[in-house]
Design a protein around this motif. Structure first.
Motif, short mmCIF file in Angstrom:
data_model
loop_
_atom_site.label_atom_id
_atom_site.label_comp_id
_atom_site.label_asym_id
_atom_site.label_seq_id
_atom_site.Cartn_x
_atom_site.Cartn_y
_atom_site.Cartn_z
N LEU A 241 0.84 -1.20 0.00
CA LEU A 241 0.00 0.00 0.00
C LEU A 241 0.87 1.25 0.00
O LEU A 241 0.66 2.20 0.77
CB LEU A 241 -0.96 -0.01 1.19
N MET A 242 1.87 1.24 -0.90
CA MET A 242 2.82 2.33 -1.00
C MET A 242 3.13 2.65 -2.45
O MET A 242 3.14 1.76 -3.30
CB MET A 242 4.13 1.97 -0.29
N GLU A 243 3.41 3.92 -2.73
CA GLU A 243 3.86 4.33 -4.06
C GLU A 243 5.27 3.82 -4.31
O GLU A 243 6.05 3.60 -3.39
CB GLU A 243 3.84 5.86 -4.17
N VAL A 244 5.60 3.67 -5.60
CA VAL A 244 6.87 3.06 -5.98
C VAL A 244 8.06 3.85 -5.46
O VAL A 244 9.04 3.27 -4.95
CB VAL A 244 6.96 2.92 -7.52
N ALA A 245 8.02 5.17 -5.56
CA ALA A 245 9.16 5.98 -5.13
C ALA A 245 9.49 5.75 -3.66
O ALA A 245 10.67 5.70 -3.27
CB ALA A 245 8.87 7.46 -5.38
N LEU A 246 8.47 5.58 -2.84
CA LEU A 246 8.69 5.33 -1.42
C LEU A 246 9.14 3.89 -1.18
O LEU A 246 9.96 3.62 -0.30
CB LEU A 246 7.41 5.62 -0.64
N LEU A 247 8.62 2.96 -1.99
CA LEU A 247 9.05 1.57 -1.87
C LEU A 247 10.53 1.41 -2.18
O LEU A 247 11.21 0.56 -1.60
CB LEU A 247 8.23 0.68 -2.81
N GLU A 248 11.03 2.21 -3.10
CA GLU A 248 12.46 2.14 -3.44
C GLU A 248 13.32 2.47 -2.23
O GLU A 248 14.41 1.90 -2.05
CB GLU A 248 12.76 3.08 -4.60
N GLU A 249 12.85 3.38 -1.38
CA GLU A 249 13.59 3.71 -0.16
C GLU A 249 13.59 2.53 0.80
O GLU A 249 14.61 2.22 1.44
CB GLU A 249 12.97 4.94 0.51
N VAL A 250 12.44 1.85 0.92
CA VAL A 250 12.37 0.67 1.78
C VAL A 250 13.26 -0.44 1.23
O VAL A 250 13.91 -1.17 1.99
CB VAL A 250 10.91 0.18 1.90
N LEU A 251 13.29 -0.57 -0.09
CA LEU A 251 14.12 -1.60 -0.72
C LEU A 251 15.60 -1.41 -0.38
O LEU A 251 16.32 -2.37 -0.13
CB LEU A 251 13.92 -1.58 -2.24
N GLU A 252 16.04 -0.17 -0.34
CA GLU A 252 17.44 0.11 0.00
C GLU A 252 17.74 -0.31 1.43
O GLU A 252 18.81 -0.88 1.72
CB GLU A 252 17.74 1.59 -0.20
N VAL A 253 16.80 -0.06 2.34
CA VAL A 253 16.99 -0.49 3.73
C VAL A 253 16.98 -2.02 3.82
O VAL A 253 17.78 -2.62 4.54
CB VAL A 253 15.89 0.11 4.63
N ALA A 254 16.07 -2.66 3.06
CA ALA A 254 16.01 -4.12 3.06
C ALA A 254 17.32 -4.72 2.55
O ALA A 254 17.83 -5.72 3.08
CB ALA A 254 14.83 -4.60 2.21
N ARG A 255 17.89 -4.10 1.52
CA ARG A 255 19.15 -4.59 0.96
C ARG A 255 20.26 -4.57 2.00
O ARG A 255 21.09 -5.49 2.08
CB ARG A 255 19.55 -3.73 -0.25
#
Length: 284
Positions: A241-255
């Motif tokens: 339930l998030m826009e892609v631009a914000l998901l990219e930030e979460v992806l960096e933390v997950a990485r």
């Protein structure tokens, strides 16, 4: 033809709530088998859940979601926390946001997991996922509950024409009750002023589980790049339930958090690589 959708007699209704479910998880934390009558002997449960029907409805969802085990004893069904239930209950007190995200993931994906296994499908999980998708697509506006039920009934008829019982009128309302547990929120305001907005953040654990789900759905071998094309981002957005631009930030933390996840940038855009299947102990 798709497998006929199986909806239990209680479906997913307003009696199944986060507060009631957590009360039952707390009672089961002692890791012993309990019966329905054992629950009613607890004054807190008796006050909050009121009768055996409410207990039964919430336990049915918790069992289906894999948080509670059940077996038949001499005096009827007995219940005990599963390993996942124990882990998630412990997380609830220290990381309530992660607890809510994992519950959301379990509810969102259960019916498709069952469909893949060729077993009876939980109609309430179908309703939960369909409600999430509906609200995400309609954002920022929130259709009324009767409008949501009507839309879901049309979708149900299209996907499972042999199923004739339809969606319970209060099922979307119940889904919203659970969605309000998510923090940061997706739903803001109440009543006619209620709106939906992209969450500003989600747990990296939810995103990693979402990526693993896409590997399994595509039958893509692990340790193989998954290109984050528009459709993949769309699936992750609807889950988180998030826009892609914000998901990219979460992806960096997950990485940077999980050693089994790699993120690559190439000529065709971003790709992710999961080295192996994700199990819940990886994220709890």
């Amino acid at each position: 033809m798709k497998q006929q959708l199986i909806i239990s007699s209680v479906a997913f209704n307003i009696r199944v709530s986060p507060k009631k479910a957590l009360t039952l998880l707390e009672e089961l934390r002692s890791d012993i088998w309990l019966s329905g009558s054992d629950f009613l002997q607890n004054p807190i449960i008796h006050e909050q859940l009121q009768n055996t029907r409410y207990i039964r409805d919430n336990l049915l969802v918790l069992v289906s979601a894999g948080l509670v085990r059940q077996k038949r004893g001499k005096q009827g069904l007995l219940y005990q926390l599963s390993d996942l239930g124990q882990s998630l209950y412990q997380v609830q007190s220290t990381r309530p946001q992660l607890y809510a995200d994992i519950i959301h993931y379990l509810f969102f994906t259960l019916y498709e997991e069952q469909q893949g296994q060729g077993i009876d499908i939980s109609g309430w999980s179908w309703v939960y996922q369909a409600t999430c998708r509906l609200l995400w697509d309609a954002r920022p506006n929130v259709p009324t509950f009767p409008e949501q039920a009507s839309i879901l009934n049309d979708k149900l008829l299209m996907e499972y024409p042999e199923y004739t019982k339809g969606v319970y009128a209060d099922s979307p309302n119940t889904a919203v009750v659970w969605l309000r547990e998510l923090q940061p929120p997706f739903l803001q305001g109440k009543g006619k002023s209620c709106k939906t907005y992209s969450r500003s953040w989600c747990s990296p654990e939810l995103l990693v589980l979402g990526i693993d789900r896409l590997y399994r759905r595509a039958e893509l071998p692990y340790n193989t790049p998954l290109l984050l094309v528009e459709q993949i981002w769309s699936e992750l957005s609807q889950l988180c339930l998030m826009e892609v631009a914000l998901l990219e930030e979460v992806l960096e933390v997950a990485r940077s958090t999980f050693s089994f996840l790699k993120v690559l940038s190439g000529e065709w855009g971003l790709s992710v690589i999961l080295e192996r299947a994700i199990i819940y102990s990886d994220v709890l």
